[in-house]
Motif scaffolding. Structure first.
Motif, mmCIF file in Angstrom:
data_model
loop_
_atom_site.group_PDB
_atom_site.id
_atom_site.type_symbol
_atom_site.label_atom_id
_atom_site.label_comp_id
_atom_site.label_asym_id
_atom_site.label_seq_id
_atom_site.Cartn_x
_atom_site.Cartn_y
_atom_site.Cartn_z
ATOM 1 N N LYS A 142 0.784 -1.303 0.019
ATOM 2 C CA LYS A 142 0.083 -0.176 0.212
ATOM 3 C C LYS A 142 0.705 1.309 -0.163
ATOM 4 C CE LYS A 142 -4.051 -1.870 2.435
ATOM 5 N NZ LYS A 142 -4.914 -1.933 3.508
ATOM 6 N N ILE A 143 1.801 1.294 0.903
ATOM 7 C CA ILE A 143 2.829 2.450 0.911
ATOM 8 C C ILE A 143 3.523 2.347 -0.608
ATOM 9 C CG2 ILE A 143 4.846 3.240 1.897
ATOM 10 C CD1 ILE A 143 4.106 1.991 4.617
ATOM 11 N N PHE A 144 3.960 1.388 -1.102
ATOM 12 C CA PHE A 144 4.687 1.584 -2.242
ATOM 13 C C PHE A 144 3.774 2.276 -3.407
ATOM 14 C CE2 PHE A 144 5.697 -0.514 -6.534
ATOM 15 C CZ PHE A 144 6.851 -0.035 -6.802
ATOM 16 N N ARG A 145 2.481 1.701 -3.402
ATOM 17 C CA ARG A 145 1.546 2.178 -4.227
ATOM 18 C C ARG A 145 1.172 3.653 -4.074
ATOM 19 N NH1 ARG A 145 -1.347 -1.727 -7.490
ATOM 20 N NH2 ARG A 145 -0.845 -3.778 -6.757
ATOM 21 N N ARG A 146 1.168 4.031 -2.814
ATOM 22 C CA ARG A 146 0.707 5.573 -2.853
ATOM 23 C C ARG A 146 1.982 6.256 -3.268
ATOM 24 N NH1 ARG A 146 -1.574 3.686 2.304
ATOM 25 N NH2 ARG A 146 0.275 3.987 3.405
ATOM 26 N N ARG A 147 3.271 5.969 -2.999
ATOM 27 C CA ARG A 147 4.241 6.446 -3.305
ATOM 28 C C ARG A 147 4.417 6.644 -4.949
ATOM 29 N NH1 ARG A 147 8.995 4.119 0.805
ATOM 30 N NH2 ARG A 147 8.250 5.228 2.755
ATOM 31 N N LEU A 148 4.252 5.347 -5.529
ATOM 32 C CA LEU A 148 4.105 5.101 -7.068
ATOM 33 C C LEU A 148 3.103 6.339 -7.545
ATOM 34 C CD1 LEU A 148 5.445 3.987 -9.363
ATOM 35 C CD2 LEU A 148 3.625 2.023 -9.214
ATOM 36 N N GLU A 149 1.902 6.247 -6.939
ATOM 37 C CA GLU A 149 0.875 7.024 -7.590
ATOM 38 C C GLU A 149 1.428 8.621 -7.346
ATOM 39 O OE1 GLU A 149 -2.604 6.225 -5.280
ATOM 40 O OE2 GLU A 149 -2.990 4.353 -6.186
ATOM 41 N N LYS A 150 1.900 8.844 -6.245
ATOM 42 C CA LYS A 150 2.474 10.437 -6.502
ATOM 43 C C LYS A 150 3.457 10.669 -7.319
ATOM 44 C CE LYS A 150 1.392 11.034 -1.309
ATOM 45 N NZ LYS A 150 2.272 11.020 0.278
ATOM 46 N N ARG A 151 4.390 9.916 -7.559
ATOM 47 C CA ARG A 151 5.577 9.774 -8.557
ATOM 48 C C ARG A 151 4.914 10.094 -9.704
ATOM 49 N NH1 ARG A 151 10.478 6.225 -7.839
ATOM 50 N NH2 ARG A 151 11.233 7.859 -9.609
ATOM 51 N N MET A 152 3.840 9.183 -10.172
ATOM 52 C CA MET A 152 3.209 9.116 -11.582
ATOM 53 C C MET A 152 2.549 10.483 -11.635
ATOM 54 S SD MET A 152 1.654 5.307 -11.762
ATOM 55 C CE MET A 152 0.824 5.742 -13.308
ATOM 56 N N ILE A 153 1.672 11.111 -10.454
ATOM 57 C CA ILE A 153 1.020 12.307 -10.645
ATOM 58 C C ILE A 153 2.167 13.544 -10.998
ATOM 59 C CG2 ILE A 153 -0.183 13.995 -9.269
ATOM 60 C CD1 ILE A 153 -1.656 11.714 -7.905
ATOM 61 N N HIS A 154 3.208 13.329 -10.097
ATOM 62 C CA HIS A 154 4.098 14.295 -10.455
ATOM 63 C C HIS A 154 4.757 14.246 -11.787
ATOM 64 C CE1 HIS A 154 7.557 17.092 -9.448
ATOM 65 N NE2 HIS A 154 8.333 16.278 -9.807
ATOM 66 N N THR A 155 5.103 12.972 -12.332
ATOM 67 C CA THR A 155 5.654 12.748 -13.755
ATOM 68 C C THR A 155 4.372 13.436 -14.637
ATOM 69 O OG1 THR A 155 6.869 10.796 -12.814
ATOM 70 C CG2 THR A 155 6.456 11.223 -15.253
ATOM 71 N N GLN A 156 3.233 13.277 -14.603
ATOM 72 C CA GLN A 156 2.390 13.566 -15.475
ATOM 73 C C GLN A 156 2.216 14.959 -15.600
ATOM 74 O OE1 GLN A 156 -1.153 11.456 -13.984
ATOM 75 N NE2 GLN A 156 -0.769 9.523 -15.146
ATOM 76 N N ARG A 157 2.437 15.562 -14.341
ATOM 77 C CA ARG A 157 2.247 17.094 -14.401
ATOM 78 C C ARG A 157 3.653 17.835 -15.153
ATOM 79 N NH1 ARG A 157 2.161 18.961 -8.252
ATOM 80 N NH2 ARG A 157 2.376 21.019 -9.005
ATOM 81 N N LEU A 158 4.841 17.101 -14.912
ATOM 82 C CA LEU A 158 5.736 17.422 -15.641
ATOM 83 C C LEU A 158 5.722 17.406 -16.924
ATOM 84 C CD1 LEU A 158 8.736 16.621 -13.277
ATOM 85 C CD2 LEU A 158 7.536 18.579 -13.520
ATOM 86 N N ALA A 159 5.178 16.244 -17.625
ATOM 87 C CA ALA A 159 4.962 16.071 -18.774
ATOM 88 C C ALA A 159 3.856 16.888 -19.489
ATOM 89 C CB ALA A 159 4.449 14.638 -18.968
#
Length: 389
Positions: A142-159
């Protein structure tokens, strides 16, 4: 309290805490569990059990329901409150089966009636341990997924930011050039004309147009400067000299506000490092200009440069208004700025610190901010002394 340990050859060590007020019974159970590759510790009562748990890792507690002083149920409720992932198996007498059932309803893993069959107990302990491991793995997932989701959101924002930046450059820069040219033509016509009503007001309007155009172009340039993937140009750099040269570059701005820039560290003949001078200069310009914007007239900026753990660190400290704790969480976000009247501000694009953070991390460095409202702000950047190309 007795602690008996045995290495488990399988590498899967089950750490058991056996809590029972009957010492002979406790020792007998502990020896037989150890022969089944378990690490067993012992406690004679509930209080000793809680004391042990406060300082030792445990997987499963085997807990007698009937004990003098703190009862097994009272002990379990405390365990459940402070160690929610810990598995508890109750041992009950035949007359206390109802209490064992109540324990399961309260959250215990299981209960067994005395006299207990050792293989049955060992099996229950293994089951409880496997469940504990599974729950821990699920929580890590769960913790890994939450961190991954945050990173994906951040990556999408940067893209999205990169796509938007390119669009801005192509769609906005050309109209800006036309507006700038037209404003210059209008200024020339007004200057060459004789008496024109509200001439000064027209000049002020043109000045606002020109400043707004410059600010819009600065935004597009900063955005493109981030999204373009330029390789680093590593070269030997005298960081002290580079900083002093940057101070000279913003001299007009510091003189306009009568801001003094002073060193807190003694000057060295040279402070060499191997890095990208162009990107570091961009960082220095942004940090120094931000410091000038933060202080009042006659404000003060202090610089410190030193080596630490094979890194070169620079501190830029101002005695300005400081940053609130709420804003500290956002200062590196794109388009976030605390500068007032951003629409009329020549430098308040909200991209300066965003770019600074990306450059520093891209150069394998770190940036740290300390600030207190009304007490000023200190930016500390550290870069490796040597970086390969």
């Amino acid at each position: 309290m007795e602690i008996n340990t045995l290495e488990n050859d399988t590498g899967k060590v089950v750490r058991v805490l056996l809590v029972d007020d009957e010492e002979s019974y406790r020792n007998a159970i502990a020896r037989r569990l150890e022969r089944r590759n378990m690490v067993v510790s012992q406690a004679p009562d509930g209080t000793s059990c809680l004391e042990y748990l406060s300082g030792n890792e445990t997987d499963v507690v085997v807990l007698d329901m009937k004990m003098p002083g703190m009862s097994g149920m009272e002990t379990f409720k405390t365990i459940n409150k402070y160690y929610p992932g810990l598995k508890v198996i109750f041992l009950t007498g035949n007359a206390a089966v109802a209490e064992g059932v109540e324990g399961i309803k309260t959250g215990a893993f299981d209960y067994l009636s005395k006299p207990v069959e050792i293989d049955h107990l060992a099996g229950k302990i293994r089951q409880a341990w496997e469940l504990k491991r599974l729950e821990a793995a699920r929580e890590r997932d769960k913790i890994f997924r939450r961190r991954l989701e945050k990173r994906m959101i951040h990556t999408q924002r940067l893209a999205s930011l990169g796509t938007m930046s390119t669009g801005i450059a192509h769609e906005i820069n050309n109209p800006l050039a036309i507006i700038k040219e037209s404003a210059g033509f209008m200024r020339m016509v007004i200057e060459d004309s004789g008496q024109i009503p509200e001439k000064e007001m027209l000049f002020k309007g043109l000045e606002k147009i020109e400043k707004s155009v410059d600010r819009a172009r600065r935004i597009t340039h900063q955005l493109l400067g981030y999204v373009r993937k330029h390789g680093h140009e590593m070269t030997p750099v005298d960081i002290r000299q580079l900083t002093e040269d940057t101070v000279v570059l913003i001299k007009q701005k510091t003189q306009a506000k009568k801001v003094s820039v002073q060193w807190d560290t003694e000057s060295e003949h040279q402070m060499l490092m191997h890095t990208d001078p162009f990107q570091v200069r961009q960082v220095l310009i942004n940090l120094l200009e931000n410091a000038v914007d933060a202080v009042d007239t006659n404000g003060q900026i202090r610089l410190a440069l030193y080596r630490k753990d094979q890194s070169v660190c620079l501190e830029v400290r101002d005695n300005g208004s400081g940053i609130t704790p709420e804003n500290m969480k956002q200062i590196f976000d794109p388009f976030f700025t605390t500068k007032p009247n951003v629409a009329e501000n020549e430098s308040g694009t909200g991209l300066g610190l965003f770019v600074v953070h990306k450059i520093i991390t891209g150069l394998s460095g770190s940036i740290h901010v300390e600030s207190e409202p009304g007490q000023g702000t200190t930016f500390k950047i550290c870069l490796p002394e040597w970086q390969s190309d």
